[in-house]
Design a protein around this motif. Structure first.
Motif, PDB file in Angstrom:
ATOM      1  N   MET A   1       8.538  -3.053  -9.762  1.00  0.00           N
ATOM      2  CA  MET A   1       7.112  -3.061  -9.407  1.00  0.00           C
ATOM      3  C   MET A   1       6.642  -4.499  -9.254  1.00  0.00           C
ATOM      4  SD  MET A   1       3.913  -1.319 -11.435  1.00  0.00           S
ATOM      5  CE  MET A   1       2.237  -1.502 -10.850  1.00  0.00           C
ATOM      6  N   PRO A   2       5.901  -4.856  -8.192  1.00  0.00           N
ATOM      7  CA  PRO A   2       5.488  -6.214  -7.966  1.00  0.00           C
ATOM      8  C   PRO A   2       4.523  -6.711  -9.016  1.00  0.00           C
ATOM      9  CG  PRO A   2       4.396  -4.729  -6.426  1.00  0.00           C
ATOM     10  CD  PRO A   2       5.381  -3.920  -7.174  1.00  0.00           C
ATOM     11  N   ASN A   3       4.536  -8.041  -9.207  1.00  0.00           N
ATOM     12  CA  ASN A   3       3.638  -8.638 -10.185  1.00  0.00           C
ATOM     13  C   ASN A   3       2.195  -8.625  -9.698  1.00  0.00           C
ATOM     14  OD1 ASN A   3       5.821  -9.289 -11.864  1.00  0.00           O
ATOM     15  ND2 ASN A   3       6.235 -11.149 -10.693  1.00  0.00           N
ATOM     16  N   SER A   4       2.000  -8.692  -8.387  1.00  0.00           N
ATOM     17  CA  SER A   4       0.663  -8.718  -7.813  1.00  0.00           C
ATOM     18  C   SER A   4       0.590  -7.729  -6.676  1.00  0.00           C
ATOM     19  CB  SER A   4       0.340 -10.130  -7.303  1.00  0.00           C
ATOM     20  OG  SER A   4       0.451 -11.084  -8.348  1.00  0.00           O
ATOM     21  N   LEU A   5      -0.614  -7.233  -6.419  1.00  0.00           N
ATOM     22  CA  LEU A   5      -0.793  -6.331  -5.289  1.00  0.00           C
ATOM     23  C   LEU A   5      -0.584  -7.092  -3.979  1.00  0.00           C
ATOM     24  CD1 LEU A   5      -3.952  -4.170  -6.077  1.00  0.00           C
ATOM     25  CD2 LEU A   5      -1.578  -3.402  -5.967  1.00  0.00           C
ATOM     26  N   LEU A   6      -0.144  -6.354  -2.975  1.00  0.00           N
ATOM     27  CA  LEU A   6      -0.067  -6.915  -1.638  1.00  0.00           C
ATOM     28  C   LEU A   6      -1.459  -7.308  -1.160  1.00  0.00           C
ATOM     29  CD1 LEU A   6       2.231  -4.248   0.090  1.00  0.00           C
ATOM     30  CD2 LEU A   6       2.945  -6.404  -0.974  1.00  0.00           C
ATOM     31  N   PHE A   7      -1.500  -8.314  -0.295  1.00  0.00           N
ATOM     32  CA  PHE A   7      -2.761  -8.589   0.384  1.00  0.00           C
ATOM     33  C   PHE A   7      -3.103  -7.375   1.244  1.00  0.00           C
ATOM     34  CE2 PHE A   7      -5.040  -9.725   4.229  1.00  0.00           C
ATOM     35  CZ  PHE A   7      -6.181 -10.303   3.693  1.00  0.00           C
ATOM     36  N   HIS A   8      -4.341  -6.949   1.182  1.00  0.00           N
ATOM     37  CA  HIS A   8      -4.748  -5.781   1.944  1.00  0.00           C
ATOM     38  C   HIS A   8      -6.217  -5.896   2.327  1.00  0.00           C
ATOM     39  CE1 HIS A   8      -5.618  -4.908  -2.301  1.00  0.00           C
ATOM     40  NE2 HIS A   8      -6.655  -4.202  -1.848  1.00  0.00           N
ATOM     41  N   LYS A   9      -6.578  -5.147   3.342  1.00  0.00           N
ATOM     42  CA  LYS A   9      -7.966  -5.095   3.767  1.00  0.00           C
ATOM     43  C   LYS A   9      -8.287  -3.670   4.160  1.00  0.00           C
ATOM     44  CE  LYS A   9     -11.454  -7.565   6.420  1.00  0.00           C
ATOM     45  NZ  LYS A   9     -11.731  -8.746   7.285  1.00  0.00           N
ATOM     46  N   PHE A  44     -11.404   6.876  11.592  1.00  0.00           N
ATOM     47  CA  PHE A  44     -10.753   6.946  10.294  1.00  0.00           C
ATOM     48  C   PHE A  44     -11.126   5.757   9.407  1.00  0.00           C
ATOM     49  CE2 PHE A  44      -7.608   8.292  13.593  1.00  0.00           C
ATOM     50  CZ  PHE A  44      -7.703   9.662  13.385  1.00  0.00           C
ATOM     51  N   ASN A  45     -10.896   5.935   8.112  1.00  0.00           N
ATOM     52  CA  ASN A  45     -10.803   4.797   7.213  1.00  0.00           C
ATOM     53  C   ASN A  45      -9.454   4.130   7.463  1.00  0.00           C
ATOM     54  OD1 ASN A  45     -13.236   5.426   5.377  1.00  0.00           O
ATOM     55  ND2 ASN A  45     -12.054   7.323   5.287  1.00  0.00           N
ATOM     56  N   VAL A  46      -9.409   2.816   7.436  1.00  0.00           N
ATOM     57  CA  VAL A  46      -8.189   2.089   7.801  1.00  0.00           C
ATOM     58  C   VAL A  46      -7.805   1.126   6.691  1.00  0.00           C
ATOM     59  CG1 VAL A  46      -7.191   0.395   9.393  1.00  0.00           C
ATOM     60  CG2 VAL A  46      -8.586   2.274  10.275  1.00  0.00           C
ATOM     61  N   LEU A  47      -6.524   1.115   6.347  1.00  0.00           N
ATOM     62  CA  LEU A  47      -5.985   0.175   5.365  1.00  0.00           C
ATOM     63  C   LEU A  47      -4.886  -0.654   6.021  1.00  0.00           C
ATOM     64  CD1 LEU A  47      -5.659  -0.966   2.495  1.00  0.00           C
ATOM     65  CD2 LEU A  47      -4.087   0.937   2.018  1.00  0.00           C
ATOM     66  N   LEU A  48      -5.067  -1.960   6.031  1.00  0.00           N
ATOM     67  CA  LEU A  48      -4.056  -2.902   6.508  1.00  0.00           C
ATOM     68  C   LEU A  48      -3.403  -3.572   5.308  1.00  0.00           C
ATOM     69  CD1 LEU A  48      -6.059  -4.724   9.343  1.00  0.00           C
ATOM     70  CD2 LEU A  48      -4.503  -2.793   9.604  1.00  0.00           C
ATOM     71  N   VAL A  49      -2.085  -3.708   5.339  1.00  0.00           N
ATOM     72  CA  VAL A  49      -1.377  -4.406   4.266  1.00  0.00           C
ATOM     73  C   VAL A  49      -0.423  -5.425   4.873  1.00  0.00           C
ATOM     74  CG1 VAL A  49      -1.510  -2.466   2.652  1.00  0.00           C
ATOM     75  CG2 VAL A  49       0.468  -2.671   4.159  1.00  0.00           C
ATOM     76  N   ASP A  50      -0.222  -6.524   4.162  1.00  0.00           N
ATOM     77  CA  ASP A  50       0.849  -7.467   4.461  1.00  0.00           C
ATOM     78  C   ASP A  50       1.970  -7.207   3.463  1.00  0.00           C
ATOM     79  OD1 ASP A  50      -0.652  -8.612   6.458  1.00  0.00           O
ATOM     80  OD2 ASP A  50      -1.167 -10.426   5.323  1.00  0.00           O
ATOM     81  N   LEU A  51       3.148  -6.837   3.949  1.00  0.00           N
ATOM     82  CA  LEU A  51       4.266  -6.562   3.057  1.00  0.00           C
ATOM     83  C   LEU A  51       4.671  -7.810   2.279  1.00  0.00           C
ATOM     84  CD1 LEU A  51       6.461  -4.326   5.396  1.00  0.00           C
ATOM     85  CD2 LEU A  51       4.862  -3.582   3.617  1.00  0.00           C
ATOM     86  N   ARG A  52       5.379  -7.617   1.183  1.00  0.00           N
ATOM     87  CA  ARG A  52       5.731  -8.737   0.314  1.00  0.00           C
ATOM     88  C   ARG A  52       6.437  -9.848   1.089  1.00  0.00           C
ATOM     89  NH1 ARG A  52      10.246  -6.396  -3.852  1.00  0.00           N
ATOM     90  NH2 ARG A  52       8.650  -4.816  -4.216  1.00  0.00           N
ATOM     91  N   GLY A  53       5.997 -11.068   0.821  1.00  0.00           N
ATOM     92  CA  GLY A  53       6.553 -12.228   1.489  1.00  0.00           C
ATOM     93  C   GLY A  53       6.017 -12.480   2.879  1.00  0.00           C
ATOM     94  N   GLU A  59       1.598 -15.540  -0.449  1.00  0.00           N
ATOM     95  CA  GLU A  59       1.031 -16.396  -1.494  1.00  0.00           C
ATOM     96  C   GLU A  59       1.245 -15.819  -2.888  1.00  0.00           C
ATOM     97  OE1 GLU A  59      -3.041 -16.693  -0.476  1.00  0.00           O
ATOM     98  OE2 GLU A  59      -2.680 -17.455   1.558  1.00  0.00           O
ATOM     99  N   THR A  60       1.394 -14.484  -2.979  1.00  0.00           N
ATOM    100  CA  THR A  60       1.453 -13.853  -4.302  1.00  0.00           C
ATOM    101  C   THR A  60       2.747 -13.121  -4.590  1.00  0.00           C
ATOM    102  OG1 THR A  60       0.366 -11.881  -3.394  1.00  0.00           O
ATOM    103  CG2 THR A  60      -1.048 -13.554  -4.402  1.00  0.00           C
ATOM    104  N   THR A  61       3.542 -12.800  -3.550  1.00  0.00           N
ATOM    105  CA  THR A  61       4.712 -11.960  -3.785  1.00  0.00           C
ATOM    106  C   THR A  61       6.033 -12.637  -3.455  1.00  0.00           C
ATOM    107  OG1 THR A  61       4.607 -10.985  -1.563  1.00  0.00           O
ATOM    108  CG2 THR A  61       3.392  -9.867  -3.322  1.00  0.00           C
ATOM    109  N   SER A  62       6.030 -13.826  -2.867  1.00  0.00           N
ATOM    110  CA  SER A  62       7.291 -14.494  -2.567  1.00  0.00           C
ATOM    111  C   SER A  62       8.025 -14.832  -3.853  1.00  0.00           C
ATOM    112  CB  SER A  62       7.051 -15.783  -1.773  1.00  0.00           C
ATOM    113  OG  SER A  62       6.646 -15.483  -0.465  1.00  0.00           O
ATOM    114  N   GLY A  63       9.333 -14.732  -3.791  1.00  0.00           N
ATOM    115  CA  GLY A  63      10.143 -15.123  -4.932  1.00  0.00           C
ATOM    116  C   GLY A  63      10.246 -14.084  -6.012  1.00  0.00           C
TER     117      GLY A  63
END
Length: 274
Positions: A1-9, A44-53, A59-63
């Motif tokens: 499980m990732p330490n931080s949530l993905l960036f999302h909007k 619709f309601n829309v959710l955009l995510v940037d996958l890890r890295g 900024e939050t999930t690399s490494g």
């Protein structure tokens, strides 16, 4: 499980209770959906995510720990964001390697997915693609990753019509670091055995495959897959290559939104008759 949530909007619709989650491919970011966002937000309601890295998630999930880099782990990142936003179910719209994340979510979290639209889907690698991957694996520690990424971008998207797609993916890939590229590249070796396993036990989720008829590396496996899966449909977009949501956005939006609406209507009708 990732330490931080993905960036999302998240974009909320005033009247709709339906959610659509967009999943980009390797080397991209949620910015690849700029030609879909306006059309989808009408319904619709829309959710955009940037996958890890990737994108602003870098900024939050690399490494993160290498052992967590599996398709199941990456799909779990998306589920974590849905949990945070209290999205119990959603329609998945994915592109390229992101379609493997969609398939993995369907495998391990089928109750969270209402339908899937998979563009430029990657279901298996043929001999040509496996040779390219082996070549890249050999050279990934010897040459800058952007050189390899540019090479793969030109192989997958070779024509003048695909110039915009190439430019966008090369631009976004520059936000990856070399180690992050290697982690994602490592995942490709699991595609064929993973999809062979999924083929025999895929949950019955309505799925639309949108493929360019010039997607010479990945179209044929999708044709065979769609014939074998009873709840799958295939639409080929003429004179279009791999990244069909960018090359032919109006047709992509029309077919995908219509497919989601048809599923919603069928579900409502079945509830009434039951």
């Amino acid at each position: 499980m990732p330490n931080s949530l993905l960036f999302h909007k998240a974009y909320h619709h005033q009247a709709s209770s339906e959610w659509v989650v967009f999943i980009h491919g390797a080397g991209g970011s949620s910015s690849i959906w700029f030609k879909q966002l306006k059309a989808y937000r009408q319904y619709f309601n829309v959710l955009l995510v940037d996958l890890r890295g990737h994108g602003r998630s870098a900024e939050t999930t690399s490494g993160q720990a290498g052992e967590s880099y599996t398709f199941r782990g990456v799909s779990g990142d998306v589920i974590d964001v849905m949990d945070r936003l209290n999205i119990t179910q959603a329609h998945i719209v994915a592109m390229s390697l992101g379609t493997l994340i969609g398939h993995t979510m369907a495998q391990y979290h089928p109750h969270r997915i209402k339908s899937m639209v998979l563009g430029g889907a990657i279901l298996s690698f043929d001999c040509r693609t496996r040779c390219l991957i082996s070549l890249g694996d050999w050279f990934k520690n010897l040459v800058p990753y952007m050189l390899l990424y540019r090479l793969f971008a030109y192989i997958v998207m070779p024509t003048a019509r695909q110039r915009e797609s190439r430019w966008l993916f090369i631009r976004e890939a520059k936000k990856l670091c070399q180690s992050e590229f290697k982690r994602w590249f490592h995942l490709t070796r699991y595609v064929n055995p993973m999809m062979t396993t999924y083929r025999s036990c895929m949950p019955r989720i309505p799925t639309l495959y949108l493929m360019g008829d010039k997607d010479y590396l990945f179209l044929e496996p999708v044709k065979r897959w769609a014939q074998q899966q009873p709840m799958s449909e295939l639409v080929e977009l003429s004179d279009c290559g791999h990244v069909c949501n960018i090359e032919s956005p109006q047709r992509f939006n029309h077919h995908s939104i219509e497919f989601i609406h048809q599923h919603i209507t069928r579900v409502r009708e079945s509830r009434v008759t039951s």
